[in-house]
Every structure is written in structure tokens, then in C-alpha cells.
Design a protein around this motif. Structure first.
Motif, PDB file in Angstrom:
ATOM      1  N   GLU A   1       0.818  -1.212   0.000  1.00  0.00           N
ATOM      2  CA  GLU A   1       0.000   0.000   0.000  1.00  0.00           C
ATOM      3  C   GLU A   1       0.853   1.263   0.000  1.00  0.00           C
ATOM      4  O   GLU A   1       0.332   2.365  -0.077  1.00  0.00           O
ATOM      5  CB  GLU A   1      -0.923   0.002   1.216  1.00  0.00           C
ATOM      6  CG  GLU A   1      -0.190  -0.123   2.534  1.00  0.00           C
ATOM      7  CD  GLU A   1      -1.123  -0.270   3.720  1.00  0.00           C
ATOM      8  OE1 GLU A   1      -0.687   0.046   4.829  1.00  0.00           O
ATOM      9  OE2 GLU A   1      -2.271  -0.671   3.512  1.00  0.00           O
ATOM     10  N   THR A   2       2.162   1.118   0.123  1.00  0.00           N
ATOM     11  CA  THR A   2       3.061   2.270   0.127  1.00  0.00           C
ATOM     12  C   THR A   2       4.374   1.886  -0.530  1.00  0.00           C
ATOM     13  O   THR A   2       4.782   0.704  -0.469  1.00  0.00           O
ATOM     14  CB  THR A   2       3.317   2.759   1.572  1.00  0.00           C
ATOM     15  OG1 THR A   2       4.213   3.876   1.548  1.00  0.00           O
ATOM     16  CG2 THR A   2       3.932   1.664   2.413  1.00  0.00           C
ATOM     17  N   PRO A   3       5.074   2.802  -1.170  1.00  0.00           N
ATOM     18  CA  PRO A   3       6.377   2.488  -1.764  1.00  0.00           C
ATOM     19  C   PRO A   3       7.385   2.082  -0.693  1.00  0.00           C
ATOM     20  O   PRO A   3       7.351   2.594   0.430  1.00  0.00           O
ATOM     21  CB  PRO A   3       6.783   3.805  -2.437  1.00  0.00           C
ATOM     22  CG  PRO A   3       5.521   4.556  -2.621  1.00  0.00           C
ATOM     23  CD  PRO A   3       4.643   4.176  -1.468  1.00  0.00           C
ATOM     24  N   ILE A   4       8.284   1.176  -1.053  1.00  0.00           N
ATOM     25  CA  ILE A   4       9.332   0.757  -0.142  1.00  0.00           C
ATOM     26  C   ILE A   4      10.644   0.660  -0.906  1.00  0.00           C
ATOM     27  O   ILE A   4      10.666   0.604  -2.143  1.00  0.00           O
ATOM     28  CB  ILE A   4       9.026  -0.600   0.529  1.00  0.00           C
ATOM     29  CG1 ILE A   4       9.018  -1.720  -0.518  1.00  0.00           C
ATOM     30  CG2 ILE A   4       7.721  -0.566   1.311  1.00  0.00           C
ATOM     31  CD1 ILE A   4       8.934  -3.115   0.077  1.00  0.00           C
ATOM     32  N   SER A   5      11.736   0.648  -0.168  1.00  0.00           N
ATOM     33  CA  SER A   5      13.057   0.406  -0.758  1.00  0.00           C
ATOM     34  C   SER A   5      13.847  -0.470   0.199  1.00  0.00           C
ATOM     35  O   SER A   5      13.629  -0.448   1.411  1.00  0.00           O
ATOM     36  CB  SER A   5      13.796   1.723  -1.010  1.00  0.00           C
ATOM     37  OG  SER A   5      14.007   2.423   0.200  1.00  0.00           O
ATOM     38  N   PHE A   6      14.763  -1.243  -0.351  1.00  0.00           N
ATOM     39  CA  PHE A   6      15.601  -2.114   0.471  1.00  0.00           C
ATOM     40  C   PHE A   6      16.793  -2.551  -0.359  1.00  0.00           C
ATOM     41  O   PHE A   6      16.827  -2.389  -1.585  1.00  0.00           O
ATOM     42  CB  PHE A   6      14.817  -3.337   0.975  1.00  0.00           C
ATOM     43  CG  PHE A   6      14.203  -4.162  -0.121  1.00  0.00           C
ATOM     44  CD1 PHE A   6      14.914  -5.180  -0.738  1.00  0.00           C
ATOM     45  CD2 PHE A   6      12.901  -3.926  -0.552  1.00  0.00           C
ATOM     46  CE1 PHE A   6      14.354  -5.949  -1.744  1.00  0.00           C
ATOM     47  CE2 PHE A   6      12.326  -4.679  -1.557  1.00  0.00           C
ATOM     48  CZ  PHE A   6      13.056  -5.688  -2.169  1.00  0.00           C
ATOM     49  N   GLY A   7      17.772  -3.137   0.316  1.00  0.00           N
ATOM     50  CA  GLY A   7      18.937  -3.677  -0.371  1.00  0.00           C
ATOM     51  C   GLY A   7      20.153  -2.781  -0.251  1.00  0.00           C
ATOM     52  O   GLY A   7      20.048  -1.564  -0.083  1.00  0.00           O
ATOM     53  N   LEU A   8      21.338  -3.406  -0.335  1.00  0.00           N
ATOM     54  CA  LEU A   8      22.596  -2.674  -0.231  1.00  0.00           C
ATOM     55  C   LEU A   8      23.368  -2.718  -1.545  1.00  0.00           C
ATOM     56  O   LEU A   8      23.550  -1.696  -2.203  1.00  0.00           O
ATOM     57  CB  LEU A   8      23.450  -3.253   0.903  1.00  0.00           C
ATOM     58  CG  LEU A   8      24.825  -2.619   1.102  1.00  0.00           C
ATOM     59  CD1 LEU A   8      24.681  -1.139   1.453  1.00  0.00           C
ATOM     60  CD2 LEU A   8      25.611  -3.358   2.182  1.00  0.00           C
ATOM     61  N   LEU A   9      23.811  -3.901  -1.947  1.00  0.00           N
ATOM     62  CA  LEU A   9      24.579  -4.032  -3.187  1.00  0.00           C
ATOM     63  C   LEU A   9      23.681  -3.960  -4.408  1.00  0.00           C
ATOM     64  O   LEU A   9      24.092  -3.459  -5.458  1.00  0.00           O
ATOM     65  CB  LEU A   9      25.362  -5.346  -3.174  1.00  0.00           C
ATOM     66  CG  LEU A   9      26.372  -5.504  -2.033  1.00  0.00           C
ATOM     67  CD1 LEU A   9      27.048  -6.871  -2.111  1.00  0.00           C
ATOM     68  CD2 LEU A   9      27.408  -4.384  -2.081  1.00  0.00           C
ATOM     69  N   SER A  10      22.472  -4.504  -4.275  1.00  0.00           N
ATOM     70  CA  SER A  10      21.520  -4.467  -5.378  1.00  0.00           C
ATOM     71  C   SER A  10      20.208  -3.878  -4.874  1.00  0.00           C
ATOM     72  O   SER A  10      19.221  -4.602  -4.665  1.00  0.00           O
ATOM     73  CB  SER A  10      21.297  -5.881  -5.936  1.00  0.00           C
ATOM     74  OG  SER A  10      20.401  -5.854  -7.014  1.00  0.00           O
ATOM     75  N   PRO A  11      20.173  -2.574  -4.635  1.00  0.00           N
ATOM     76  CA  PRO A  11      18.977  -1.957  -4.044  1.00  0.00           C
ATOM     77  C   PRO A  11      17.778  -2.010  -4.977  1.00  0.00           C
ATOM     78  O   PRO A  11      17.923  -2.068  -6.202  1.00  0.00           O
ATOM     79  CB  PRO A  11      19.431  -0.515  -3.797  1.00  0.00           C
ATOM     80  CG  PRO A  11      20.523  -0.278  -4.780  1.00  0.00           C
ATOM     81  CD  PRO A  11      21.230  -1.585  -4.933  1.00  0.00           C
ATOM     82  N   ALA A  12      16.614  -1.989  -4.366  1.00  0.00           N
ATOM     83  CA  ALA A  12      15.371  -2.069  -5.138  1.00  0.00           C
ATOM     84  C   ALA A  12      14.350  -1.098  -4.579  1.00  0.00           C
ATOM     85  O   ALA A  12      14.312  -0.831  -3.372  1.00  0.00           O
ATOM     86  CB  ALA A  12      14.814  -3.485  -5.110  1.00  0.00           C
ATOM     87  N   ILE A  13      13.541  -0.562  -5.467  1.00  0.00           N
ATOM     88  CA  ILE A  13      12.406   0.280  -5.098  1.00  0.00           C
ATOM     89  C   ILE A  13      11.142  -0.424  -5.589  1.00  0.00           C
ATOM     90  O   ILE A  13      11.081  -0.868  -6.742  1.00  0.00           O
ATOM     91  CB  ILE A  13      12.506   1.681  -5.734  1.00  0.00           C
ATOM     92  CG1 ILE A  13      13.738   2.418  -5.208  1.00  0.00           C
ATOM     93  CG2 ILE A  13      11.246   2.493  -5.435  1.00  0.00           C
ATOM     94  CD1 ILE A  13      13.963   3.770  -5.859  1.00  0.00           C
TER      95      ILE A  13
END
Length: 456
Positions: free
Chosen positions: A171-183
Motif C-alpha cells: 500500500e506504500t512504496p518501499i526500498s531495500f537492499g545494499l549491493l543491489s537496491p530495489a524500489i
């Protein structure tokens, strides 16, 4: 478990330096978190949100460094003369070193480490859930979103490749990851206004550029170690809020309009309220919007002075340097002091400690030293086993004057010492670090002096 066992366990725990260390760490961690909390409260209207975020992060890093800081500080604060603590101080038994046959240390360690294991298991579960979520994500097919992402990534100077996904379950945008980050964007993002899309992607790219995701994990692990202090969890919650506020501030500092940015957050909030899906992102991801903090964030965006692009950037380095210096000073002060010592109960402990010398061997005076008319002393330490014998391998010279002349004689004598079976409340124990000082005199009426045993 009968009352005697419980009583013995209580005495063992109360005499253990692990308890003293825990209390000392609890008090020091409380002081650190309290100092940072009060500092942030007092300076909140005068410093940027990025500085507030820095203070929160430094608070946790101070907790991480605290157990090791004494190693670096001790050489500067401990008196260099070795004999000062021998002849000028009364040293008693270090309760932490008493090894009872009913060893309750595993029980103590279990009380401390089991919650840590459970909390880290929760962390592992969060990572696993995030990994499963990533497998179910679909790459974003909206060409415009990819173009905006590429443009903003170039402007932010972010070289790492950022992957863009969409999901029906968020229900909301998220981001995560260090070497291969994703949105990850909700599928409704295709209907967003261009400004909303720009602001959301810039917000998530700012998280990625600032390494907020990995910082969150570092802070959580530190919080696990200090789980017994409730202030740690309060500070952890505040750290997440500071992360979002600092990110909002960075977005506005890049040139975005505060009114448009606030409207973007409200747009996402309205879609969230209309959404029939209530699958919230796991805390292990960096969510662009949390309902509990939305109101405060909008108010901050519109009213807080640092959000109005005042000249705070020029003071960022000064604020960072000052914060680090103050943190170092605080750590130095805490590391050079012991707020709770395992020896705080020494007066009572020595009443219960029963160890009596039965056989003290007078050390031989080396003929070479006698011929050269050399006098001196040797300070030795050793462990008395629970049967009263001296652990021969533990005998060592702490200091001597002159060095190397009487060492062998003192060690040979100490190895032959015999004591009554040492006990605490009639429980056999081993007593390490029993200390003797042998003095060697040439006068016939002054035999080598053997002091009564002392403990550290």
C-alpha cells in the motif's frame, strides 16, 4: 528446585562480576541514551533533521563501542607504576573470578543471550520475508517511471544500479537492499501525477544513497545486545522517525517544493485509506509512508525551519564534527570510570571467603645474590584450587626488584604453598589471583618476609 538451591543461585549471581558488568553496562547505556535524547530535545529547533539523525546513529554506535572503549582508554588513565596498587591499595577477592562447583554462570549467560538469539532470529525472519517478497515482485513496465528513475539517479550521483518493481500487495512504496537496491511501487503508481512520482522516487533514492537500510539493521543489532534497557527500544523507534525526517529534508534541499512534496505524501495516504489490501511492508524495508508519522511529517515539511532551505548545509560539517567530538568525550569519561564494580560487596564477600594458609615455604636466598649483597622483593600471583593446592602452572611474577634475580626462588616457594580448602558459604571454590610479596633481606635476623595473601 528446593530453597537451598535457589539461595545458592542467588548468592552466586549476586557475587558474579557478570552481574556487576551488566549493571555497569545498563547504567552507562542509560547515560549515553539519556544524554543524546536530552541533547536532541534541547537543540531540536536549532539543528537540521539530518543532524538529529546523526545524533541518533551516534548514540547507537556509542553503545557498540562502549564495551571496547576501556581497552583504549585504560593506558591513559591507569597509573603507570605497577607497585602502587600492590603496596598502597588493599586488594580483595574479585568475585567474578570465584569458580564454584555449583556454577550458575551458564544460567546467567542464558538469561542474557536467549533474548538476543530470539531477537536476531526475528531479524533473520524479516530478511527471509523480504527475500520471498522480492521473488514475487514484477519488474515495473512503465517506461516513464524508468526514465524518471534514471534521471533522478544521475542527479543524485548514485552509481549503483537500482531496480524498479511493482506490487499488488503493498500500500506504500518501499526500498531495500545494499549491493543491489530495489524500489517497489504499488500498482496504482501508474496513475500518479508526475510530481508525485518524482517526489516518491527521489525520496526512496535518497534512502538508498544515504545507506539508511543498512544503518537500520546495524542499529537493530546493537539494540538486541542492549535489549534489557527499555530506552534502547525507544531510541530505535525514534531512529526510524529521524531517518524519514532526514530523508524528507534531503529531498527538499535538492530543490523540491515543500507544498508539492507534502501533497505527494497526502496523495499516497489517501490511496492507502481507499485500498482494500492491508498487507503492510515488513519493518525490514524502508517504507515511504507510515500512517502513525504522517501528520508530524507534513507539519515538519511545511513549518520546520530546516525544511525552508535556510543555510544549514554550511553548518553540517561543523555539527557533525562537534557531535563526534562530544561523543568521543562522553565515551572516554564513561570508559575511564567503573560505575558498578564486582568488588562493591567485597566486605561481605571476604567474610564468607574461607581460605587459610597451612604451609608457607620460605624461599631460598640465591647464593649469587647473597655474595653480591643484593636485596630485593618479588610479587607473585597464583590460583588456589578448590582442594587447597596451588595451581603450579598459574604461578607468575607480577613485578620484581631487581628483575630476574629472585624470580625463580619465589616461584619455587609459591608452588609448594598449601591452603585450607577455600570455600564461600561452605561451597568449595577456586580462588585465582592470590598475591604474595616476598622480600629478601641480607640481615640474619630478617628472614624473607611473607605477607598474608591478598586478592584482586
Amino acid at each position: 528446585m528446593d530453597s537451598n538451591i535457589i539461595y545458592d543461585a542467588f548468592n552466586s549471581l549476586s557475587d558474579s562480576s557478570s552481574v556487576a558488568w551488566s549493571l555497569d553496562a545498563f547504567i552507562k547505556s542509560t547515560i549515553i541514551l539519556g544524554v543524546f535524547t536530552l541533547s536532541k530535545a534541547a537543540l531540536r529547533k536549532h539543528i537540521s533533521f539530518q543532524t538529529q539523525y546523526l545524533l541518533s546513529f551516534l548514540a547507537f554506535m556509542s553503545l557498540a563501542v562502549l564495551p571496547f572503549s576501556q581497552v583504549f582508554v585504560d593506558p591513559f588513565f591507569v597509573t603507570n607504576g605497577k607497585t602502587s596498587s600492590i603496596f598502597e591499595l588493599n586488594a580483595f577477592a574479585d568475585n567474578s573470578a570465584l569458580v564454584s562447583d555449583n556454577n550458575w554462570k551458564p544460567f546467567v549467560l542464558g538469561i542474557y543471550f536467549v533474548p538476543i538469539v530470539l531477537l536476531l532470529t526475528y531479524l533473520s525472519s524479516a530478511l527471509l520475508q523480504l527475500h520471498k517478497l522480492k521473488k514475487k515482485l514484477r519488474p515495473c513496465t512503465d517506461v516513464n517511471s524508468h526514465k524518471v528513475l534514471a534521471k533522478l539517479q544521475s542527479q543524485a550521483g548514485l552509481s549503483r544500479k537500482v531496480r524498479l518493481y511493482t506490487s499488488h500487495n503493498l500500500e506504500t512504496p518501499i526500498s531495500f537492499g545494499l549491493l543491489s537496491p530495489a524500489i517497489v511501487l504499488p500498482v496504482s503508481s501508474s496513475n500518479w501525477h508526475q510530481k508525485t512520482l518524482d517526489n516518491v522516487l527521489l525520496h526512496e533514492l535518497t534512502h538508498i544513497r544515504r545507506l539508511d537500510w543498512i544503518a537500520l539493521f546495524i542499529v537493530y543489532v546493537i539494540a538486541c545486545v542492549y535489549w534489557m534497557n527499555p530506552m534502547t527500544w525507544i531510541m530505535l523507534k525514534k531512529f526510524r522517525i529521524d531517518t524519514e525526517s532526514a530523508c524528507d529534508e534531503s529531498v527538499l534541499m535538492s530543490g523540491q517544493d515543500s507544498g508539492n512534496y507534502a501533497e505527494s505524501l497526502l496523495t499516497i495516504a489517501r490511496e492507502t485509506l481507499r485500498s482494500t489490501k492491508r498487507i503492510r511492508p515488513h519493518w525490514a524495508s524502508q517504507a515511504a509512508l507510515e500512517r502513525s508519522t504522517l501528520k508530524n511529517r507534513v507539519i515538519q515539511i511545511m513549518e520546520h525551519p530546516t525544511m525552508k532551505k535556510n543555510n544549514y548545509k554550511s553548518n553540517a560539517r561543523k555539527a557533525t564534527a562537534s557531535a563526534i567530538l562530544c561523543t568521543a568525550a562522553l565515551l572516554t569519561a564513561l570508559a575511564s570510570s567503573v560505575l558498578v564494580s564486582a568488588q562493591s560487596n567485597d566486605a561481605q564477600s571476604n567474610k564468607r571467603l574461607d581460605i587459610i594458609p597451612l604451609n608457607q615455604i620460605t624461599p631460598l636466598y640465591p647464593s649469587s645474590a647473597a655474595n653480591e649483597k643484593i636485596e630485593g622483593w618479588v610479587h607473585v600471583s597464583f590460583t588456589v584450587l578448590n582442594n587447597g593446592d596451588v595451581d603450579t602452572d598459574s604461578v607468575k611474577v607480577m613485578d620484581a626488584e631487581p628483575a630476574g634475580i629472585f624470580d625463580s626462588s619465589a616461584i619455587a616457594a609459591a608452588r609448594q604453598f598449601k591452603f585450607s580448602k577455600p570455600t564461600i558459604d561452605m561451597v568449595p571454590v577456586s580462588v585465582p589471583n592470590v598475591q604474595y610479596v616476598f622480600r629478601y633481606h641480607l640481615a640474619q635476623d630478617s628472614k624473607p618476609d611473607i605477607r598474608q595473601p591478598s586478592f584482586r
